[in-house]
Design a protein around this motif. Structure first.
Motif, mmCIF file in Angstrom:
data_model
loop_
_atom_site.group_PDB
_atom_site.id
_atom_site.type_symbol
_atom_site.label_atom_id
_atom_site.label_comp_id
_atom_site.label_asym_id
_atom_site.label_seq_id
_atom_site.Cartn_x
_atom_site.Cartn_y
_atom_site.Cartn_z
ATOM 1 N N LEU A 36 39.894 47.377 40.988
ATOM 2 C CA LEU A 36 39.273 46.929 42.216
ATOM 3 C C LEU A 36 40.114 45.585 42.824
ATOM 4 C CD1 LEU A 36 37.689 47.701 44.828
ATOM 5 C CD2 LEU A 36 35.659 46.700 43.849
ATOM 6 N N ALA A 37 40.074 44.598 42.022
ATOM 7 C CA ALA A 37 40.440 43.472 42.530
ATOM 8 C C ALA A 37 41.916 43.219 42.620
ATOM 9 C CB ALA A 37 39.793 42.460 41.316
ATOM 10 N N SER A 38 42.501 44.000 41.857
ATOM 11 C CA SER A 38 44.247 43.976 41.900
ATOM 12 C C SER A 38 44.737 43.834 43.186
ATOM 13 C CB SER A 38 44.784 45.346 41.014
ATOM 14 O OG SER A 38 46.195 45.069 40.756
ATOM 15 N N GLY A 39 45.479 43.019 43.391
ATOM 16 C CA GLY A 39 46.210 42.726 44.685
ATOM 17 C C GLY A 39 45.373 42.222 45.875
ATOM 18 N N ILE A 40 44.118 41.849 45.602
ATOM 19 C CA ILE A 40 43.392 41.286 46.512
ATOM 20 C C ILE A 40 42.769 40.140 46.261
ATOM 21 C CG2 ILE A 40 41.378 42.003 48.024
ATOM 22 C CD1 ILE A 40 41.586 44.686 47.296
ATOM 23 N N ILE A 41 42.147 39.996 45.027
ATOM 24 C CA ILE A 41 41.479 38.666 44.527
ATOM 25 C C ILE A 41 41.337 38.706 43.099
ATOM 26 C CG2 ILE A 41 39.993 38.431 46.648
ATOM 27 C CD1 ILE A 41 37.761 39.662 45.246
ATOM 28 N N SER A 42 40.857 37.564 42.609
ATOM 29 C CA SER A 42 40.698 37.567 40.945
ATOM 30 C C SER A 42 39.486 38.184 40.521
ATOM 31 C CB SER A 42 40.620 36.128 40.649
ATOM 32 O OG SER A 42 39.416 35.538 41.035
ATOM 33 N N VAL A 43 39.594 38.795 39.420
ATOM 34 C CA VAL A 43 38.390 39.424 38.917
ATOM 35 C C VAL A 43 37.242 38.680 38.826
ATOM 36 C CG1 VAL A 43 37.544 40.579 36.831
ATOM 37 C CG2 VAL A 43 39.946 41.062 37.352
ATOM 38 N N SER A 44 37.298 37.407 38.689
ATOM 39 C CA SER A 44 36.197 36.215 38.353
ATOM 40 C C SER A 44 35.588 36.243 40.046
ATOM 41 C CB SER A 44 36.592 34.967 37.993
ATOM 42 O OG SER A 44 37.532 34.278 38.886
ATOM 43 N N TYR A 45 36.524 36.171 40.954
ATOM 44 C CA TYR A 45 35.921 36.091 42.344
ATOM 45 C C TYR A 45 35.127 37.476 42.683
ATOM 46 C CZ TYR A 45 35.726 34.963 47.272
ATOM 47 O OH TYR A 45 35.251 34.623 48.531
ATOM 48 N N LEU A 46 35.735 38.341 42.058
ATOM 49 C CA LEU A 46 34.908 39.730 42.735
ATOM 50 C C LEU A 46 33.693 40.074 41.902
ATOM 51 C CD1 LEU A 46 34.761 42.579 43.620
ATOM 52 C CD2 LEU A 46 36.069 43.368 41.607
ATOM 53 N N SER A 47 33.535 39.431 40.671
ATOM 54 C CA SER A 47 32.409 39.241 40.102
ATOM 55 C C SER A 47 31.346 38.388 40.741
ATOM 56 C CB SER A 47 32.465 38.895 38.640
ATOM 57 O OG SER A 47 31.456 38.552 37.774
ATOM 58 N N LYS A 48 31.892 37.196 41.176
ATOM 59 C CA LYS A 48 30.859 36.611 41.932
ATOM 60 C C LYS A 48 30.304 37.275 43.223
ATOM 61 C CE LYS A 48 32.724 31.833 40.451
ATOM 62 N NZ LYS A 48 33.380 30.877 40.790
ATOM 63 N N ILE A 49 31.091 37.904 43.860
ATOM 64 C CA ILE A 49 30.844 38.715 45.009
ATOM 65 C C ILE A 49 29.920 39.575 44.746
ATOM 66 C CG2 ILE A 49 31.613 40.363 46.830
ATOM 67 C CD1 ILE A 49 34.424 38.961 46.798
ATOM 68 N N GLU A 50 30.026 40.499 43.692
ATOM 69 C CA GLU A 50 29.027 41.571 43.178
ATOM 70 C C GLU A 50 27.571 41.093 42.966
ATOM 71 O OE1 GLU A 50 30.851 44.216 40.271
ATOM 72 O OE2 GLU A 50 32.222 45.067 41.853
ATOM 73 N N ASN A 51 27.677 39.783 42.216
ATOM 74 C CA ASN A 51 26.631 39.173 41.734
ATOM 75 C C ASN A 51 25.737 38.423 43.024
ATOM 76 O OD1 ASN A 51 26.214 40.113 39.174
ATOM 77 N ND2 ASN A 51 27.964 38.622 38.509
ATOM 78 N N GLY A 52 26.474 38.290 44.218
ATOM 79 C CA GLY A 52 25.839 37.695 45.097
ATOM 80 C C GLY A 52 25.910 36.196 45.421
ATOM 81 N N THR A 53 26.826 35.401 44.592
ATOM 82 C CA THR A 53 26.960 34.012 44.380
ATOM 83 C C THR A 53 28.288 33.524 45.282
ATOM 84 O OG1 THR A 53 28.379 34.337 42.365
ATOM 85 C CG2 THR A 53 25.980 33.940 42.115
ATOM 86 N N ALA A 54 28.928 34.517 45.716
ATOM 87 C CA ALA A 54 30.161 34.241 46.536
ATOM 88 C C ALA A 54 30.126 34.908 47.825
ATOM 89 C CB ALA A 54 31.458 34.447 45.988
ATOM 90 N N GLU A 55 30.365 34.406 48.976
ATOM 91 C CA GLU A 55 30.623 35.149 50.264
ATOM 92 C C GLU A 55 31.937 35.286 50.753
ATOM 93 O OE1 GLU A 55 28.410 34.992 54.706
ATOM 94 O OE2 GLU A 55 27.844 33.390 53.014
#
Length: 424
Positions: free
Chosen positions: A23-42
């Protein structure tokens, strides 16, 4: 952003059997996606739209994910023990399970219902569901196993089966790296539960290990209520390790936090446990003062809750050989608890035993301890409480010159203490 968008992205990714990397490929880093899914990044709107395109939906339009999001909100509120909101969400949810809820969520909904029924104290439904889930548990995914074991631990905890609860929580920890919702909150919530169950099992070192981990997380996230809970739990363990100075320090930290939140229930726990510290120090008058404060705060609490300071006051006056005051609190506790089952409150047996110790012993005293109390605590694996009553019975036999019986039960006490110390 709140919790719903990140969780909606996660559940729709899982629906498509897509990894975070894909899902993250070509859009954002995997770590940033993980933060989004956990609600710690907007994430900005542009990122959300790109993720939505890959998932074949627009997460900003609630109509596409409203049912999934609704379920996830319910999961969140029961995890936070928000009773009123959990009931409101469940009442709507239970009538709409035939709508477009992701089928992968249906099993998790059933598992979460076990926690929900525990939360609202519906013992009958909780017991039926625990038995039903056990039959299908061997087919659960790792994520489902995590929630099942955690909630089964909660169920055993409410049944006073603290050893089984601890075993379930520790087994759940093995699956805590699976794809669970609100991952950080879940993990540290589990750590606190392990600490709490370990405390009930009289394993202070294990309690301290896990509670400190939970406390560190709650301090970093400024969750003052949870921090106070942790300090109270640590205080109990330090008292059991006879580090009374450290225990007092923990309760003082907790009281400062409680005063900021004005949390009556936590203040009750602080007063009760400070009373226990002074009792352990041999300072009975100070202990009684805190137990009385505790009783005053609990005057409008549940029956089971009120029995705790009543029991403490009865035993403290008994220690002082002040039988007049001991009897006042005994009579109050005995009358309040006489219609309760021991599985509802372990103090039921305590008042029955002290009824004999204070008013005079007859033949049924032995039967009460041997035929009822010892088997009850042994079945619940509450070995510390069992040992307390074995000691009372042993002393009774010794004082009445029944030395052979006294020796038998003293030996049982030694063997049990040695066995459970080695195990635990």
């Amino acid at each position: 952003m709140g919790i719903d968008l990140g969780q909606a992205i996660r559940i729709n990714r899982l629906r498509l059997n897509m990894t975070q990397t894909e899902l993250a490929s070509g859009i954002i880093s995997v770590s940033y996606l993980s933060k989004i899914e956990n609600g710690t990044a907007e994430p900005p709107k542009e990122i959300v739209e790109l993720l939505g395109e890959k998932l074949k939906l627009d997460p900003l339009k609630p109509d596409n994910t409203i049912n999934d999001q609704y379920v996830l909100r319910w999961f969140y509120h029961i995890m936070q023990a928000n009773v009123d909101e959990s009931i409101r969400l469940y009442n709507k949810l239970k009538h709409n399970l035939t709508t477009a809820i992701d089928k992968k969520l249906l099993s998790l909904i059933e598992i979460h219902k076990l926690h929900y029924f525990n939360l609202i104290s519906d013992k009958t439904e909780a017991e039926k569901l625990a038995l039903s889930l056990q039959k299908s548990s061997n087919r659960f995914t790792e994520t489902e196993k995590y929630y099942y074991l955690k909630f089964l631990g909660n169920y055993h905890y409410t049944q006073l089966n603290y050893r089984k609860a601890l075993e379930c929580y520790q087994e759940a920890e093995k699956y805590s790296k699976s794809d669970i919702f609100h991952q950080l909150e879940e993990i540290y919530s589990l750590y606190y539960l392990i600490g709490s169950a370990a405390s009930k099992c009289m394993e202070p070192h294990l309690c301290i290990l896990y509670t400190i981990r939970a406390l560190d997380y709650y301090q970093k996230n400024y969750n003052l209520k949870k921090c106070a809970d942790c300090h109270i739990l640590l205080g109990i363990s330090y008292r059991r390790l006879n580090d009374l100075e450290k225990a007092t320090e923990c309760y003082q930290y907790a009281i400062r936090l409680v005063e900021k939140n004005e949390n009556k229930e936590q203040l009750i726990l602080c007063y009760q446990n400070l009373g226990n510290v002074y009792s352990s120090s041999g300072k009975s008058l100070e202990a009684i003062n805190y137990f009385l404060k505790n009783y005053e705060l609990r005057i409008d609490s549940s029956l089971q809750s009120k029995l705790i300071p009543i029991s403490s006051l009865m035993k403290e006056y008994y220690k002082l050989n002040d039988m007049e005051n001991a009897k006042v609190w005994l009579d109050l506790g005995f009358n309040l608890s006489k219609n309760l089952d021991p599985s509802e409150s372990i103090f039921v047996y305590e008042f029955q035993v002290y009824q004999y110790l204070i008013n005079g012993i007859n033949n049924s005293f032995e039967s009460l301890i041997i035929d009822h109390i010892i088997p009850f605590f042994r079945e619940k694996q509450l070995y510390y409480q069992e040992a307390t009553y074995i000691k009372i019975l042993s002393d009774y036999y010794f004082d009445n010159r029944k030395y052979k019986l006294a020796a038998t039960y003293y030996q049982m006490l030694v063997n049990d203490t040695k066995y459970h110390t080695e195990r635990g």
